[in-house]
Structure formats: C-alpha cells, structure tokens
Design a protein around this motif. Structure first.
Motif, PDB file in Angstrom:
ATOM      1  N   GLN A  38       0.821  -0.909   0.420  1.00 35.23           N
ATOM      2  CA  GLN A  38      -0.083  -0.063  -0.225  1.00 35.23           C
ATOM      3  C   GLN A  38       1.312   1.212  -0.127  1.00 35.23           C
ATOM      4  OE1 GLN A  38      -0.414   2.263   3.140  1.00 35.23           O
ATOM      5  NE2 GLN A  38      -1.680   3.624   1.577  1.00 35.23           N
ATOM      6  N   LEU A  39       1.728   1.371   0.478  1.00 36.84           N
ATOM      7  CA  LEU A  39       2.545   2.913   1.252  1.00 36.84           C
ATOM      8  C   LEU A  39       3.391   2.218  -0.264  1.00 36.84           C
ATOM      9  CD1 LEU A  39       4.319   5.001   2.204  1.00 36.84           C
ATOM     10  CD2 LEU A  39       6.247   3.626   3.466  1.00 36.84           C
ATOM     11  N   MET A  40       4.081   1.194  -0.984  1.00 34.47           N
ATOM     12  CA  MET A  40       4.397   1.652  -2.506  1.00 34.47           C
ATOM     13  C   MET A  40       3.679   2.070  -3.560  1.00 34.47           C
ATOM     14  SD  MET A  40       7.275  -1.310  -3.708  1.00 34.47           S
ATOM     15  CE  MET A  40       5.916  -3.161  -3.629  1.00 34.47           C
ATOM     16  N   LYS A  62      -1.279  -2.277  -9.714  1.00 33.15           N
ATOM     17  CA  LYS A  62      -0.994  -3.635  -8.898  1.00 33.15           C
ATOM     18  C   LYS A  62      -0.755  -4.006  -7.985  1.00 33.15           C
ATOM     19  CE  LYS A  62       2.768  -6.808 -11.001  1.00 33.15           C
ATOM     20  NZ  LYS A  62       3.833  -6.830 -11.603  1.00 33.15           N
ATOM     21  N   ASN A  63       0.457  -2.689  -7.406  1.00 38.33           N
ATOM     22  CA  ASN A  63       0.723  -2.535  -6.024  1.00 38.33           C
ATOM     23  C   ASN A  63      -0.661  -2.687  -4.986  1.00 38.33           C
ATOM     24  OD1 ASN A  63       3.637  -3.661  -6.807  1.00 38.33           O
ATOM     25  ND2 ASN A  63       4.075  -1.764  -6.507  1.00 38.33           N
ATOM     26  N   CYS A  64      -1.603  -1.746  -5.911  1.00 38.14           N
ATOM     27  CA  CYS A  64      -1.969  -1.410  -4.307  1.00 38.14           C
ATOM     28  C   CYS A  64      -3.228  -2.802  -4.623  1.00 38.14           C
ATOM     29  CB  CYS A  64      -3.025  -0.256  -4.945  1.00 38.14           C
ATOM     30  SG  CYS A  64      -4.330   0.480  -3.681  1.00 38.14           S
ATOM     31  N   LYS A  65      -3.498  -3.217  -5.448  1.00 41.08           N
ATOM     32  CA  LYS A  65      -4.465  -4.615  -5.414  1.00 41.08           C
ATOM     33  C   LYS A  65      -3.726  -5.699  -5.159  1.00 41.08           C
ATOM     34  CE  LYS A  65      -6.201  -4.179 -10.149  1.00 41.08           C
ATOM     35  NZ  LYS A  65      -6.563  -4.525 -11.669  1.00 41.08           N
ATOM     36  N   LYS A  66      -2.338  -5.864  -4.680  1.00 38.90           N
ATOM     37  CA  LYS A  66      -1.965  -7.205  -4.095  1.00 38.90           C
ATOM     38  C   LYS A  66      -1.800  -6.596  -2.564  1.00 38.90           C
ATOM     39  CE  LYS A  66       2.003  -8.112  -7.853  1.00 38.90           C
ATOM     40  NZ  LYS A  66       3.349  -8.323  -7.539  1.00 38.90           N
ATOM     41  N   ALA A  67      -1.900  -5.175  -2.542  1.00 44.66           N
ATOM     42  CA  ALA A  67      -2.332  -4.888  -0.747  1.00 44.66           C
ATOM     43  C   ALA A  67      -3.825  -5.538  -0.087  1.00 44.66           C
ATOM     44  CB  ALA A  67      -2.370  -2.808  -0.894  1.00 44.66           C
ATOM     45  N   ILE A  68      -4.405  -5.039  -1.381  1.00 47.27           N
ATOM     46  CA  ILE A  68      -5.839  -5.642  -1.164  1.00 47.27           C
ATOM     47  C   ILE A  68      -5.767  -7.291  -0.846  1.00 47.27           C
ATOM     48  CG2 ILE A  68      -8.569  -5.461  -2.391  1.00 47.27           C
ATOM     49  CD1 ILE A  68      -7.408  -3.044  -3.372  1.00 47.27           C
ATOM     50  N   HIS A  69      -5.252  -7.742  -2.157  1.00 41.77           N
ATOM     51  CA  HIS A  69      -5.073  -9.299  -1.787  1.00 41.77           C
ATOM     52  C   HIS A  69      -4.561  -9.561  -0.017  1.00 41.77           C
ATOM     53  CE1 HIS A  69      -4.494 -13.595  -2.592  1.00 41.77           C
ATOM     54  NE2 HIS A  69      -3.142 -13.658  -2.212  1.00 41.77           N
ATOM     55  N   ARG A  92      -9.873  -4.514   9.451  1.00 43.22           N
ATOM     56  CA  ARG A  92     -11.016  -3.696   8.314  1.00 43.22           C
ATOM     57  C   ARG A  92     -10.847  -2.212   7.903  1.00 43.22           C
ATOM     58  NH1 ARG A  92     -16.214  -6.791  11.731  1.00 43.22           N
ATOM     59  NH2 ARG A  92     -16.266  -8.159  10.767  1.00 43.22           N
ATOM     60  N   THR A  93      -9.935  -1.975   9.137  1.00 49.31           N
ATOM     61  CA  THR A  93      -9.742  -0.320   8.843  1.00 49.31           C
ATOM     62  C   THR A  93      -8.031  -0.513   7.654  1.00 49.31           C
ATOM     63  OG1 THR A  93     -10.174   0.432  10.702  1.00 49.31           O
ATOM     64  CG2 THR A  93      -8.402   1.267   9.469  1.00 49.31           C
ATOM     65  N   LEU A  94      -7.607  -1.563   7.663  1.00 41.98           N
ATOM     66  CA  LEU A  94      -6.531  -1.611   6.902  1.00 41.98           C
ATOM     67  C   LEU A  94      -6.924  -2.141   5.826  1.00 41.98           C
ATOM     68  CD1 LEU A  94      -3.292  -2.250   5.760  1.00 41.98           C
ATOM     69  CD2 LEU A  94      -3.484  -4.473   6.847  1.00 41.98           C
ATOM     70  N   LEU A  95      -7.975  -2.791   5.041  1.00 42.97           N
ATOM     71  CA  LEU A  95      -8.923  -3.113   4.054  1.00 42.97           C
ATOM     72  C   LEU A  95      -9.554  -1.875   3.185  1.00 42.97           C
ATOM     73  CD1 LEU A  95      -9.115  -5.030   1.992  1.00 42.97           C
ATOM     74  CD2 LEU A  95     -11.101  -6.254   3.628  1.00 42.97           C
ATOM     75  N   VAL A  96      -9.815  -1.607   4.334  1.00 45.45           N
ATOM     76  CA  VAL A  96     -10.579  -0.182   3.722  1.00 45.45           C
ATOM     77  C   VAL A  96     -10.034   0.889   3.146  1.00 45.45           C
ATOM     78  CG1 VAL A  96     -11.784   1.912   4.137  1.00 45.45           C
ATOM     79  CG2 VAL A  96     -12.490  -0.208   5.887  1.00 45.45           C
ATOM     80  N   VAL A  97      -8.297   0.571   4.041  1.00 47.95           N
ATOM     81  CA  VAL A  97      -7.034   1.487   2.877  1.00 47.95           C
ATOM     82  C   VAL A  97      -7.132   1.302   2.007  1.00 47.95           C
ATOM     83  CG1 VAL A  97      -5.191   2.806   3.625  1.00 47.95           C
ATOM     84  CG2 VAL A  97      -6.329   2.389   4.704  1.00 47.95           C
ATOM     85  N   CYS A  98      -7.230   0.209   1.563  1.00 53.36           N
ATOM     86  CA  CYS A  98      -6.004  -0.425   0.567  1.00 53.36           C
ATOM     87  C   CYS A  98      -6.814  -0.243  -0.438  1.00 53.36           C
ATOM     88  CB  CYS A  98      -5.587  -1.986   0.612  1.00 53.36           C
ATOM     89  SG  CYS A  98      -4.407  -1.747   2.154  1.00 53.36           S
ATOM     90  N   VAL A  99      -8.316  -0.045  -0.336  1.00 48.67           N
ATOM     91  CA  VAL A  99      -9.736  -0.344  -0.941  1.00 48.67           C
ATOM     92  C   VAL A  99      -9.803   0.986  -1.563  1.00 48.67           C
ATOM     93  CG1 VAL A  99     -12.063  -0.776  -1.802  1.00 48.67           C
ATOM     94  CG2 VAL A  99     -10.271  -2.564  -0.807  1.00 48.67           C
ATOM     95  N   THR A 100      -9.874   2.301  -0.778  1.00 51.54           N
ATOM     96  CA  THR A 100      -9.221   2.958  -1.118  1.00 51.54           C
ATOM     97  C   THR A 100      -8.998   3.924  -1.877  1.00 51.54           C
ATOM     98  OG1 THR A 100     -10.956   3.480   1.258  1.00 51.54           O
ATOM     99  CG2 THR A 100     -10.061   5.869  -0.082  1.00 51.54           C
ATOM    100  N   ASP A 101      -7.172   3.554  -1.691  1.00 54.32           N
ATOM    101  CA  ASP A 101      -6.274   3.770  -2.196  1.00 54.32           C
ATOM    102  C   ASP A 101      -6.539   3.647  -3.293  1.00 54.32           C
ATOM    103  OD1 ASP A 101      -4.891   4.873  -0.190  1.00 54.32           O
ATOM    104  OD2 ASP A 101      -3.226   3.936  -0.367  1.00 54.32           O
ATOM    105  N   LEU A 102      -6.785   2.378  -3.780  1.00 49.17           N
ATOM    106  CA  LEU A 102      -6.938   2.289  -5.634  1.00 49.17           C
ATOM    107  C   LEU A 102      -8.013   2.436  -6.075  1.00 49.17           C
ATOM    108  CD1 LEU A 102      -6.419  -0.037  -7.859  1.00 49.17           C
ATOM    109  CD2 LEU A 102      -7.894  -1.627  -6.971  1.00 49.17           C
TER     110      LEU A 102
END
Length: 264
Positions: A38-40, A62-69, A92-102
């Motif tokens: 996610q940071l990358m 690509k990296n954001c999708k990996k973060a979500i996975h 759940r918060t981490l997943l919310v952040v990753c999906v929102t970032d994508l």
C-alpha cells in the motif's frame, strides 16, 4: 517499514520504494505485506510536481491490488481463528484504506484520460468504494476518507449533488478536516451552477454557502498556512463559479483575495 515511511515523508521516494520491496522480500505476515504494498502504491502514483517524474499508474494499481489481496487474507484468517474484535477491526480498517487507495488511483488516472476511457476507470472506482459499505472500520475518520473519495468519483462523473451529500456527512464525521470543507464548497458550487447527472438536484441557499465559508475561516488560526491557503484557493474558485449565476456572490471573491494577501 518505519524507515520507508520516514523516507516517504522526507520526499526520498525512490528509497521508500526500495525499502518497501525489502519488507516484502522478508516475507512478513499478510497484514504487514499489505502495508508495504500500500505504501509503495501511494508513492508510485504521486503527481510529477512532487516526485519530478510522471506517475506510475500501472505499477501503483498492480501493487494496490496486491495490498488488497494480502489485507483480505489477513482479515479472513483473523475472523476464522477469532483473534478478537480489536484485531479484526484494525484489519478491516487496513482493507478499507487499501481499497480506498485503489479507487483514488483510478480517480487520478481518469482525470488525464479521454472521456470514454475515464468513464471506465471512474466506474471501477465507484464499484470498489460501494463494496466497502459492509465493512466497519475501527476509526470513523477512515469512513470519512471513504466518503470523500466516493464524492470525488461522483464529482468526476458530473454527479455534483450526490457528491455534496457525501461531503456533508464527511464533514460531520471529521469536522476538523479543512480540506473536506474546501471540497464541499467547490462541489456545492458545481451542484447549483452546472448541469448535474445526479438523480436529485441542489438548490442554492446563500445562508448555507455562507455557513461553509465562515466554517473554513474558523480554521485560519489552527491549520498550517500552506494547507489553509490551498483551501482558500479552492473556495475562491467556488465563488467565481457561483458569481456566474449569482452576481451577489462576487463580493466574496474579493474578500477571499484580501484574506490570501493578508496570509502572504
């Protein structure tokens, strides 16, 4: 990972990406891998004026999708083994952040594409964000972040009234976030002056517009000059838009200019 964050804050973006890759090579748990990806991704899609290079949207996606996975796997296993409500809420918060970032990456990518290609990216962003409604974050501020990003998607789609309603909720949840108020001012101005694709329409209310303006001014003594100045630039554009159909609002543009000069 902490060093990667430090480098990102210090604008050492290349080094931050290399440290994220090193974190992933060390094969930590799913949650920590998600954080590194996610940071990358958040560094890769930064605009050119910050990094000196064009955003790497394909790499960031690509990296954001990996973060979500990895965030999803971490949450899945935590729920299976029942690791406790606090742990599950944080994941759940981490997943919310990753999906929102994508979704944010799709929004930014769409702003530089032709209309037909942008529409596909914005639809992807909208679908991603709508899927988050079933997830409850441990921090209400992340829900406000989600609402603000969905509002940005609607803005880019020309659904200004729907975006306005979302930003009203976001400003109630995170009332100290001056940028949300700036977004609300601009979006509301668009909703009452432009052709709107929303199902319902916004009607111009000078008292409500004045309320937004005065609320933003209340932040003058609390926020850094640059952050507050950027919001003033945005609300000046909002009043310039309003003045086209509401001539009595033109005076506010001059007030904002004088405030900006005073800040300078």
């Amino acid at each position: 990972y902490a060093r990667a964050w430090s480098c990102s804050d210090g604008k050492e973006y290349y080094r931050s990406i290399q440290l994220c890759k090193r974190v992933i090579e060390l094969k930590p748990g799913q949650a920590n891998r998600a954080k590194a990806y996610q940071l990358m991704a958040s560094v890769q899609h930064l605009p050119a004026h910050k990094t000196g290079r064009d955003p790497d949207f394909p790499g960031a996606i690509k990296n954001c999708k990996k973060a979500i996975h990895h965030a999803y796997l971490a949450l899945f296993w935590a729920e299976i083994v029942q690791r406790g409500n606090d742990k599950i809420a944080k994941l759940r918060t981490l997943l919310v952040v990753c999906v929102t970032d994508l979704a944010r990456i799709y929004n930014k990518q769409a702003s530089g594409l032709p209309a037909h290609k942008a529409a596909r990216k914005l639809k992807k962003a909208e679908n991603l964000l709508k899927k988050l409604r079933s997830l409850k974050s441990s921090d209400a501020n992340y829900y406000a972040l989600y609402l603000a990003e969905l509002a940005e998607t609607y803005n880019l789609q020309g659904k200004y009234a729907e975006a306005t309603r979302l930003l009203r909720v976001a400003t109630r949840i995170a009332s100290d976030h001056v940028e949300y108020w700036g977004d609300l001012a601009v979006t509301y101005a668009n909703a009452v002056t432009r052709s709107d694709k929303s199902k319902d329409r916004e009607k111009f209310d000078p008292e409500y517009q004045d309320f937004i303006f005065r609320t933003i001014l209340d932040f003058a003594s609390d926020k850094p000059q640059k952050e507050f100045g950027n919001v003033l630039v945005r609300i000046q554009k909002a009043y310039e838009e309003l003045a086209k159909k509401q001539p009595d609002q033109a005076g506010k543009c001059e007030r904002i200019k004088s405030i900006r000069n005073f800040l300078d």
